[in-house]
Design a protein around this motif. Structure first.
Motif, mmCIF file in Angstrom:
data_model
loop_
_atom_site.group_PDB
_atom_site.id
_atom_site.type_symbol
_atom_site.label_atom_id
_atom_site.label_comp_id
_atom_site.label_asym_id
_atom_site.label_seq_id
_atom_site.Cartn_x
_atom_site.Cartn_y
_atom_site.Cartn_z
ATOM 1 N N ILE A 1 0.839 -1.202 0.000
ATOM 2 C CA ILE A 1 0.000 0.000 0.000
ATOM 3 C C ILE A 1 0.873 1.251 0.000
ATOM 4 N N GLU A 2 1.816 1.307 0.930
ATOM 5 C CA GLU A 2 2.732 2.457 0.973
ATOM 6 C C GLU A 2 3.627 2.497 -0.268
ATOM 7 N N GLU A 3 3.911 1.326 -0.819
ATOM 8 C CA GLU A 3 4.711 1.246 -2.048
ATOM 9 C C GLU A 3 4.045 2.025 -3.183
ATOM 10 N N LEU A 4 2.749 1.802 -3.371
ATOM 11 C CA LEU A 4 2.031 2.488 -4.456
ATOM 12 C C LEU A 4 1.983 3.997 -4.231
ATOM 13 N N TYR A 5 1.789 4.406 -2.973
ATOM 14 C CA TYR A 5 1.773 5.845 -2.672
ATOM 15 C C TYR A 5 3.151 6.470 -2.882
ATOM 16 N N SER A 6 4.191 5.737 -2.505
ATOM 17 C CA SER A 6 5.556 6.251 -2.696
ATOM 18 C C SER A 6 5.884 6.394 -4.179
ATOM 19 N N ILE A 7 5.434 5.435 -4.984
ATOM 20 C CA ILE A 7 5.652 5.511 -6.437
ATOM 21 C C ILE A 7 4.915 6.720 -7.010
ATOM 22 N N LYS A 8 3.690 6.926 -6.536
ATOM 23 C CA LYS A 8 2.912 8.087 -7.002
ATOM 24 C C LYS A 8 3.647 9.388 -6.687
ATOM 25 N N MET A 9 4.140 9.514 -5.451
ATOM 26 C CA MET A 9 4.863 10.722 -5.045
ATOM 27 C C MET A 9 6.127 10.917 -5.881
ATOM 28 N N PHE A 10 6.841 9.827 -6.118
ATOM 29 C CA PHE A 10 8.083 9.890 -6.901
ATOM 30 C C PHE A 10 7.806 10.371 -8.322
ATOM 31 N N VAL A 11 6.782 9.802 -8.940
ATOM 32 C CA VAL A 11 6.441 10.188 -10.321
ATOM 33 C C VAL A 11 5.988 11.645 -10.368
ATOM 34 N N MET A 12 5.174 12.058 -9.389
ATOM 35 C CA MET A 12 4.705 13.443 -9.346
ATOM 36 C C MET A 12 5.876 14.421 -9.200
ATOM 37 N N GLN A 13 6.829 14.090 -8.342
ATOM 38 C CA GLN A 13 7.998 14.957 -8.142
ATOM 39 C C GLN A 13 8.840 15.019 -9.409
ATOM 40 N N HIS A 14 8.942 13.890 -10.081
ATOM 41 C CA HIS A 14 9.780 13.842 -11.278
ATOM 42 C C HIS A 14 9.170 14.616 -12.438
ATOM 43 N N LEU A 15 7.857 14.674 -12.438
ATOM 44 C CA LEU A 15 7.169 15.393 -13.520
ATOM 45 C C LEU A 15 6.569 16.697 -12.999
ATOM 46 N N LYS A 16 7.211 17.275 -11.960
ATOM 47 C CA LYS A 16 6.647 18.465 -11.299
ATOM 48 C C LYS A 16 6.559 19.667 -12.233
ATOM 49 N N ASN A 17 7.376 19.694 -13.266
ATOM 50 C CA ASN A 17 7.342 20.821 -14.209
ATOM 51 C C ASN A 17 6.434 20.543 -15.417
ATOM 52 N N GLU A 18 5.623 19.512 -15.275
ATOM 53 C CA GLU A 18 4.786 19.100 -16.404
ATOM 54 C C GLU A 18 3.629 20.085 -16.562
ATOM 55 N N LYS A 19 3.932 21.246 -17.159
ATOM 56 C CA LYS A 19 2.932 22.307 -17.277
ATOM 57 C C LYS A 19 2.300 22.373 -18.667
ATOM 58 N N ALA A 20 2.917 21.690 -19.623
ATOM 59 C CA ALA A 20 2.492 21.875 -21.012
ATOM 60 C C ALA A 20 1.903 20.605 -21.620
ATOM 61 N N SER A 21 1.317 19.731 -20.784
ATOM 62 C CA SER A 21 0.731 18.477 -21.249
ATOM 63 C C SER A 21 1.655 17.740 -22.216
ATOM 64 N N PRO A 22 2.881 17.395 -21.796
ATOM 65 C CA PRO A 22 3.815 16.758 -22.719
ATOM 66 C C PRO A 22 3.309 15.438 -23.284
ATOM 67 N N GLN A 23 2.536 14.679 -22.476
ATOM 68 C CA GLN A 23 1.998 13.403 -22.980
ATOM 69 C C GLN A 23 1.070 13.662 -24.163
ATOM 70 N N TYR A 24 0.232 14.691 -24.023
ATOM 71 C CA TYR A 24 -0.704 15.032 -25.106
ATOM 72 C C TYR A 24 0.064 15.477 -26.353
ATOM 73 N N GLN A 25 1.070 16.329 -26.147
ATOM 74 C CA GLN A 25 1.861 16.825 -27.285
ATOM 75 C C GLN A 25 2.649 15.700 -27.942
ATOM 76 N N LEU A 26 3.168 14.798 -27.125
ATOM 77 C CA LEU A 26 3.901 13.657 -27.666
ATOM 78 C C LEU A 26 2.977 12.814 -28.549
ATOM 79 N N LYS A 27 1.767 12.601 -28.068
ATOM 80 C CA LYS A 27 0.786 11.809 -28.827
ATOM 81 C C LYS A 27 0.408 12.504 -30.140
ATOM 82 N N LYS A 28 0.265 13.828 -30.085
ATOM 83 C CA LYS A 28 -0.180 14.578 -31.258
ATOM 84 C C LYS A 28 0.923 14.768 -32.304
#
Length: 201
Positions: A74-101
């Motif tokens: 349970i804590e593992e999944l929350y820690s992974i979520k926090m890690f990913v959020m911190q790593h993509l903290k500058n994700e202001k321009a929807s890079p996933q959407y732009q990558l797809k488009k």
């Protein structure tokens, strides 16, 4: 130099988007000539590809470290979520959407890599949860791991979850709790509630 270019391009792409950032922008930010970038990357698509899969590898390494040290699934999944959020903290321009488009082939390859990694990681986590009594022993591990991936990628779809209405932190937090409440035992439910209470206070 190649690694430095990838690092700077990552910062710019995540902050401003894949479409907006030019090779000139990257060269200017680094104080080098555009020719120097082209020595390492023949075109922008090759650079986008290198940045995308480098970021993927960095996140995978971080997730592996979390899985090796987490006190429970349970804590593992929350820690992974926090890690990913911190790593993509500058994700202001929807890079996933732009990558797809703008780079659909890279996006498709990334999605397959993400599925392969998350599918195996979540399956291991689910098995560990069942073995330690925090997840119900009759859950369909194969099905749930696929559903988890589908949900986590689905909440990033701007069409259904517009950023003006939903912050990514809220979406990930809500989906994670939704996912866990469906599969925990009483023991797991106690751990989940304690964890949520502790992190909200």
């Amino acid at each position: 130099m190649r690694e430095k270019i990838i690092h700077k391009a990552s910062e710019l792409f995540l902050t401003l988007g894949f479409k907006s950032v030019t090779m000139d922008d990257i060269a200017s930010e680094m104080g080098i000539s555009k020719k120097t970038i082209y020595v390492h990357f023949s075109n922008k698509t090759k650079l986008v590809e290198a940045v995308t899969f480098n970021l993927f590898d960095v996140i995978c390494d971080g997730i592996d470290g979390i899985c090796d040290n987490a006190p429970n699934p349970i804590e593992e999944l929350y820690s992974i979520k926090m890690f990913v959020m911190q790593h993509l903290k500058n994700e202001k321009a929807s890079p996933q959407y732009q990558l797809k488009k703008y780079y659909p082939l890279i996006h498709n390859e990334l999605k397959l890599k993400q599925f392969g990694k998350m599918h195996e990681s979540v399956k291991d986590s689910l098995k560990h949860g069942v073995d330690t009594g925090v997840f119900r022993n009759k859950i369909d591990i194969e099905f749930i791991s696929r559903m988890y991936f589908t949900g986590m990628t689905g909440i990033k779809d701007d069409l259904f979850f517009p950023p003006k209405k939903y912050q990514m932190e809220y979406l990930m937090e809500s989906y994670l709790e939704y996912h866990l409440r469906a599969i925990v035992t009483e023991k797991g439910f106690d751990i989940l509630n304690q964890f949520i209470t502790k992190n909200q206070s």
